[in-house]
Design a protein around this motif. Sequence first.
Motif, PDB file in Angstrom:
ATOM      1  N   LEU A 148       2.076  34.478   1.722  1.00 53.55           N
ATOM      2  CA  LEU A 148       1.337  33.987   0.562  1.00 53.55           C
ATOM      3  C   LEU A 148       2.263  33.271  -0.414  1.00 53.55           C
ATOM      4  CD1 LEU A 148      -1.080  33.705  -1.294  1.00 53.55           C
ATOM      5  CD2 LEU A 148      -0.698  36.026  -2.087  1.00 53.55           C
ATOM      6  N   LEU A 149       3.484  33.789  -0.544  1.00 54.10           N
ATOM      7  CA  LEU A 149       4.433  33.201  -1.498  1.00 54.10           C
ATOM      8  C   LEU A 149       4.731  31.742  -1.178  1.00 54.10           C
ATOM      9  CD1 LEU A 149       7.004  36.103  -1.882  1.00 54.10           C
ATOM     10  CD2 LEU A 149       5.531  35.155  -3.661  1.00 54.10           C
ATOM     11  N   ARG A 164      -9.585  33.670  -7.836  1.00 57.97           N
ATOM     12  CA  ARG A 164      -9.914  34.976  -7.272  1.00 57.97           C
ATOM     13  C   ARG A 164      -8.749  35.425  -6.409  1.00 57.97           C
ATOM     14  NH1 ARG A 164     -15.042  34.931  -3.800  1.00 57.97           N
ATOM     15  NH2 ARG A 164     -15.554  36.898  -4.802  1.00 57.97           N
ATOM     16  N   ALA A 165      -8.134  36.538  -6.791  1.00 55.97           N
ATOM     17  CA  ALA A 165      -7.071  37.104  -5.960  1.00 55.97           C
ATOM     18  C   ALA A 165      -7.729  38.014  -4.934  1.00 55.97           C
ATOM     19  CB  ALA A 165      -6.090  37.879  -6.810  1.00 55.97           C
ATOM     20  N   ILE A 172      -1.621  41.312  -1.582  1.00 55.38           N
ATOM     21  CA  ILE A 172      -2.371  40.138  -2.017  1.00 55.38           C
ATOM     22  C   ILE A 172      -2.469  39.193  -0.821  1.00 55.38           C
ATOM     23  CG2 ILE A 172      -2.586  38.286  -3.715  1.00 55.38           C
ATOM     24  CD1 ILE A 172      -0.721  39.832  -5.529  1.00 55.38           C
ATOM     25  N   VAL A 173      -3.685  38.886  -0.419  1.00 60.78           N
ATOM     26  CA  VAL A 173      -3.878  38.040   0.761  1.00 60.78           C
ATOM     27  C   VAL A 173      -3.801  36.571   0.366  1.00 60.78           C
ATOM     28  CG1 VAL A 173      -5.502  37.356   2.561  1.00 60.78           C
ATOM     29  CG2 VAL A 173      -5.293  39.766   1.911  1.00 60.78           C
ATOM     30  N   THR A 174      -4.507  36.210  -0.697  1.00 64.83           N
ATOM     31  CA  THR A 174      -4.507  34.808  -1.101  1.00 64.83           C
ATOM     32  C   THR A 174      -5.075  34.674  -2.500  1.00 64.83           C
ATOM     33  OG1 THR A 174      -5.058  32.559  -0.385  1.00 64.83           O
ATOM     34  CG2 THR A 174      -6.790  34.205  -0.198  1.00 64.83           C
ATOM     35  N   GLY A 316      -1.991  34.777   3.551  1.00 63.43           N
ATOM     36  CA  GLY A 316      -1.607  36.157   3.831  1.00 63.43           C
ATOM     37  C   GLY A 316      -2.611  36.886   4.718  1.00 63.43           C
ATOM     38  N   ALA A 317      -3.484  36.140   5.389  1.00 65.40           N
ATOM     39  CA  ALA A 317      -4.541  36.774   6.187  1.00 65.40           C
ATOM     40  C   ALA A 317      -3.961  37.521   7.386  1.00 65.40           C
ATOM     41  CB  ALA A 317      -5.546  35.739   6.670  1.00 65.40           C
ATOM     42  N   GLN A 318      -4.565  38.668   7.672  1.00 68.63           N
ATOM     43  CA  GLN A 318      -4.167  39.454   8.827  1.00 68.63           C
ATOM     44  C   GLN A 318      -5.214  39.343   9.919  1.00 68.63           C
ATOM     45  OE1 GLN A 318      -3.258  43.533   7.870  1.00 68.63           O
ATOM     46  NE2 GLN A 318      -1.127  42.976   7.523  1.00 68.63           N
TER      47      GLN A 318
END
Lengths: 595, 595
Positions: A148-149, A164-165, A172-174, A316-318
């Motif tokens: 995500l960074l 929207r976090a 934190i995904v996105t 940051g999606a899994q």
Amino acid sequence: MNLAIDASSGEPLLESLRAGRVGLVALCGGTGKCGKCRVQVVSGQVSELTSVEEDGLSPEELDEGFRLACQCRALGDLTIDIPASSLEMTQRLQLEGEGGSVALEPSVTAVPVQMSAPHSEDLIADADRLENALRAAGCSPASTPRGLLTELSSDLRELGWEGRAVLQDGRIVTFLPVDASMAGLAVDLGTTKMAGYLIDLDSGKSLAKTGMMNPQVEYGDDVLSRIAFANEDSAGRRHLQRTVVDGISELVEALCRDAGIERDQIVDAVVVGNTAMHHLFAGIAVRQLGLVPYVPAVGASLAFASDEIGLSLAPGAQIYMPPNIAGFVGADHVAMLLATQAHKAEGTTMALDIGTNTEITLAVDGRLLACSCASGPAFEGAHIRDGMRAAPGAVERVSIWDGEVHLETIEGQPPVGICGSGILDAVAGMFRHGIIDRSGRFREDKLESEVTDPFFPLVESSVAGRGRPLGLTLQDVREIQLAKGAIRAGIEILLREANITFGELDEVIVAGAFGTYLGIDSAVSIGMFPPLASDKFRQVGNAAGMGAVRLLLSESERAEAERIRKSIEYVELTVHPLFTKVFAHALRFGEYLGP
Amino acid sequence: MNLAIDASSGEPLLESLRAGRVGLVALCGGTGKCGKCRVQVVSGQVSELTSVEEDGLSPEELDEGFRLACQCRALGDLTIDIPASSLEMTQRLQLEGEGGSVALEPSVTAVPVQMSAPHSEDLIADADRLENALRAAGCSPASTPRGLLTELSSDLRELGWEGRAVLQDGRIVTFLPVDASMAGLAVDLGTTKMAGYLIDLDSGKSLAKTGMMNPQVEYGDDVLSRIAFANEDSAGRRHLQRTVVDGISELVEALCRDAGIERDQIVDAVVVGNTAMHHLFAGIAVRQLGLVPYVPAVGASLAFASDEIGLSLAPGAQIYMPPNIAGFVGADHVAMLLATQAHKAEGTTMALDIGTNTEITLAVDGRLLACSCASGPAFEGAHIRDGMRAAPGAVERVSIWDGEVHLETIEGQPPVGICGSGILDAVAGMFRHGIIDRSGRFREDKLESEVTDPFFPLVESSVAGRGRPLGLTLQDVREIQLAKGAIRAGIEILLREANITFGELDEVIVAGAFGTYLGIDSAVSIGMFPPLASDKFRQVGNAAGMGAVRLLLSESERAEAERIRKSIEYVELTVHPLFTKVFAHALRFGEYLGP
């Protein structure tokens, strides 16, 4: 269809056609073994016939200029006809299925946040600023993943420090725009086909669904040939992974287009598949899956960053993959159980997922018993002379009455081959009408005089548009016998292990694409299924895909999947003391009269 | 050295030489600005002089056939001489440093395990089998990451189901052979140089250390030009990341060769660097680092799988990066504080890391105050006419007595240029002997008659082997003035913020390669450092590298790093109300007489 393809490179036509985006059926991966990539040379010079083609094509076909595209090379300008049965493009996909309803409780949550921009008196780092804002909103993010960074600083500035976090397990995904919805991706990754579903995770509504062939098909039609390809060298496995990830990426592209959303709105994903598809997708070694005693590398569920395997979703999606039960009872079977709720049934329930490998679970008295049967690819049209996948023009229904054969084809197209349900019907009809006996032998007096090898014609050669009639050979009947014998043996062993008879079954759930279209009466009459009333059977469509959607919608379903894995009792048929005997009896058509 | 290089492509000689693996100094990234890539054309046809070369080379140099390799193209076969000062290969690296001792308490532990192989009665998946064995050994692994799963099944079988499972935070990192030691990697990733250390994590002993240039140097010498390159497009940033990851991979290769271990024995890694190097290595956007108000994307420490960024270590190995304090006070400064223990000093301590950017921390009365000074690259030899990096032949010591200039060069080689410590000495000597005054002006009566522009010669042209003598110009003196002014201003502002005078400092710690070699007396006499007794200064070498090693050896140090980040007070000089005034005073040579 009239296409100009560059075939000047001297490679087999199969490759030139592929490069020109014309996919031919090549179940064997282009080695000439399956004989499915037939093309008819109309004019022009081509390379000489190979011995593979002499074996794989009939004299009539050879006379009419049929060649195998994997063997034949262009020696100049060429005109060819491609029979519909050789085209891979139009396979019918089973997207729909019974999935029940599930309360919306996704593993991701969106938190609206607003921050002030950094300035000389407030120099907090961007990620810390976001984490502080989340804390102020009552959330405690534990970490901001590197993925995500990579773009977070640009995103925060572009969105004016408001959005929207999306959080998942404290990660934190996105960071999404204020008005962007969270989407989730569910994929049923089959050996042959892939089905993809896009879900709005704010509302739980379906946004889009679509399907396509698993592009790994190019490297072998069945699980074992894929495993063999992956084992050749480490590049082979990586290539198979790359291929399927690229395929799913295409699927995602299509889904996003349909739904009118961006890829980076996809904040969570679930992928289900059999153990081989599971391992190859995740980049895990498969050698042990192909060797006795066939164990998976991992049983527990997996979750990993989508960018670890090069699938681009939200940064940051899994990707979540449900647990595997055994070497050949994979995460897709777990998903199917969740979708059908077979594992929670009140009565005695059996659930089958029929494919090259057939997985069966029996739920009885609070126990769950599972096994896997090597049913082979016959019901997918492979190893059957005129077999084909369920594409337009495939004979999908066969009935014999008044001494005549009645057919239905997919989309009513002229018949070009026979798919699984048609083959099953045909064999059942042949058995009912005494054309074959319980052992599968053709009764001589029922054969047409014109053929020397035992053969039962369904379509005349003129109608089939090829050099010979469509029908079933003795060898085809043998293949079906092996398939149905394996499935029935699995059913019988599970019943024995539970110490019940088939009459005690309250319900038999049949899942999967073939399971959706097969004629239950045909399956019962040849003895593949036990002779229960037809209302005891429930055909549920692509339940694995529906299970994947449930796992996306609800975290409780993920916990339930883990419970299934821990409680299920796996029965290994190949070492079961009664298996050989039961299988020998199950091979016979008609009533099962086993030990 | 006599090499044949293919320069027929029409690209600048700089590129052809690079392709032939001859690295030239190109501080500016090949734009012609730095004028460091001088080569002498001995014979052959070359392209016409560019205006950049006319500006960057002296008339004498032009007469002798000197050209800039970034501007000049071959028009046929060519013979060139490359002066040592243009070669990039032989830079002196500072690997050693003061690191104190730290109790061995790594974040990884190895647990010996033995399992039985799966068989038909025991079909548990491989990862579950390993987790069960660990549980039996009293450990509770929480997860097996995908990265480890990729080869776990093969590894377990090859090692006969026996080995050392390495755990970190409940994650299984890898499975090592019974007799293999765990190794850890520490890297100090500098803008110009990288230092790597390989540590045995079973014993805490050093296995190997080595250094090399940061290969990103090719894309600009300083942090700002790298940021500019990364901002050009997203491919630029990815390319810079790829470049440095490949460089570290080479470093790892060399370390493993030296230590006689395998890459996949490296089970943990620590990388420290300034914020720009930190972000570019981790693949994080850097645009905001180059824009007011200069904030990093992330402050907190990072940990991510090494294979996420394509660095191949043990399959589940993570890379830990300590926290960043501010836009220009990065993780390397935190590592330096840990190594020198400056933050825990009993007395009043100041710690400086001098580079293109100079970070200073003042520890006083339990407070930690930090700032960053834009000292520029003069001490790295950039923007100085005859400046060069600290390589053999660089003048590193200059003293003037009895009216004569006395020099020492690195490795006693004939002088080819002047590196940072030599430039500092020379300017200090010029000031002490009245050749320049407090404002940096050359005093006319001290100038040699033969030069028209103000110039102080150190080496005659015949000895320097180039078309003109080596020495310092007025412009060079100005550059040093800016650098020392920035550093002294930072020191003064921190003292003021703490409300103390320099006399109250118990210790001044000077870290970094230049900091190790600089003459403290020279730095004091020009007023870069306050006039303290020389025994108050401690030159500690590559303390950032030593700090990285400590972070590898001890989990407590990681907690300590986080505490430093949380407690440190960052002072932004550029908006400090007194900065402009203090800086103006600090620019003057000699005693600081500020406001």
